[in-house]
Scaffold this motif. Structure first.
Motif, mmCIF file in Angstrom:
data_model
loop_
_atom_site.group_PDB
_atom_site.id
_atom_site.type_symbol
_atom_site.label_atom_id
_atom_site.label_comp_id
_atom_site.label_asym_id
_atom_site.label_seq_id
_atom_site.Cartn_x
_atom_site.Cartn_y
_atom_site.Cartn_z
ATOM 1 N N PHE A 3 -1.989 92.250 -52.777
ATOM 2 C CA PHE A 3 -3.032 92.916 -51.968
ATOM 3 C C PHE A 3 -4.326 92.030 -51.560
ATOM 4 C CE2 PHE A 3 -6.916 95.382 -51.783
ATOM 5 C CZ PHE A 3 -6.686 96.417 -50.893
ATOM 6 N N LEU A 4 -4.445 91.002 -52.709
ATOM 7 C CA LEU A 4 -5.597 90.213 -52.328
ATOM 8 C C LEU A 4 -5.233 88.791 -51.810
ATOM 9 C CD1 LEU A 4 -7.880 90.411 -55.495
ATOM 10 C CD2 LEU A 4 -8.329 91.223 -53.259
ATOM 11 N N HIS A 6 -3.883 88.305 -48.897
ATOM 12 C CA HIS A 6 -4.018 88.294 -47.391
ATOM 13 C C HIS A 6 -5.512 88.594 -47.287
ATOM 14 C CE1 HIS A 6 0.137 87.888 -46.744
ATOM 15 N NE2 HIS A 6 0.608 88.977 -47.414
ATOM 16 N N TYR A 7 -6.458 88.028 -48.073
ATOM 17 C CA TYR A 7 -7.928 88.314 -47.971
ATOM 18 C C TYR A 7 -8.497 87.871 -46.583
ATOM 19 C CZ TYR A 7 -8.624 83.386 -48.647
ATOM 20 O OH TYR A 7 -8.478 81.767 -48.326
ATOM 21 N N TYR A 9 -7.041 88.504 -43.707
ATOM 22 C CA TYR A 9 -6.823 89.765 -42.765
ATOM 23 C C TYR A 9 -8.112 90.776 -43.118
ATOM 24 C CZ TYR A 9 -2.634 87.135 -41.524
ATOM 25 O OH TYR A 9 -1.631 86.479 -41.076
ATOM 26 N N TRP A 10 -8.404 90.888 -44.530
ATOM 27 C CA TRP A 10 -9.505 92.008 -44.882
ATOM 28 C C TRP A 10 -10.797 91.590 -44.314
ATOM 29 C CZ3 TRP A 10 -7.793 96.198 -46.251
ATOM 30 C CH2 TRP A 10 -6.640 96.545 -46.845
ATOM 31 N N ILE A 13 -10.601 92.209 -40.496
ATOM 32 C CA ILE A 13 -10.705 93.905 -40.263
ATOM 33 C C ILE A 13 -12.432 94.170 -40.654
ATOM 34 C CG2 ILE A 13 -10.065 95.998 -41.334
ATOM 35 C CD1 ILE A 13 -7.639 95.145 -41.951
ATOM 36 N N PHE A 14 -12.759 93.687 -41.582
ATOM 37 C CA PHE A 14 -14.359 93.810 -41.970
ATOM 38 C C PHE A 14 -15.030 93.504 -40.658
ATOM 39 C CE2 PHE A 14 -18.360 92.484 -43.522
ATOM 40 C CZ PHE A 14 -18.846 93.613 -43.782
ATOM 41 N N SER A 42 -13.998 87.785 -35.408
ATOM 42 C CA SER A 42 -12.848 88.221 -36.267
ATOM 43 C C SER A 42 -11.553 87.981 -35.456
ATOM 44 C CB SER A 42 -13.069 89.861 -36.241
ATOM 45 O OG SER A 42 -12.823 90.500 -34.871
#
Length: 117
Positions: A3-4, A6-7, A9-10, A13-14, A42
């Protein structure tokens, strides 16, 4: 599932959501330009993330390197940065002209003045 892992990509998105929210929610034209730049950043991060290869090296022939990264996303982003700076400069110049013509850069006040004519 990592989950983390691919930070990046987070972060993409943010930043996309923050930029889109700023463009939609703000009535100030300068803030809208700032929101567009955040959204654009982004997209840059997204393309650079796509081009990243773990353990990859730049495509320069040297002994001992077997895995190369594709330089095309990086080149495209460099071009996009230049185009983005030019577009931002043009948008800010238009905001200055709008300010001279209407006396404000607030979208609602400009609409009210347009309906009065």
């Amino acid at each position: 599932m990592d989950f983390l892992g691919h930070y990046n990509y987070w972060i993409v998105i943010f930043l996309m959501m923050a930029g889109l929210f700023t463009v939609i929610n703000r009535g100030n034209l300068v803030k809208k330009i700032v929101g567009l730049n955040i959204f654009q950043t982004s997209v840059f991060i997204m393309f650079i993330s796509f081009g990243y290869v773990t353990g990859g090296a730049p495509p320069i022939l040297e002994d001992g390197i077997t895995l190369y990264a594709n330089p095309l996303p990086h080149v495209l982003i460099l071009t996009a940065i230049v185009v983005g700076v030019a577009t931002t400069a043009l948008a800010l110049a238009l905001v200055i002209r709008i300010r001279e013509a209407y006396g404000t850069i607030e979208e609602e006040e400009i609409h009210v003045q347009d309906q009065d004519f």
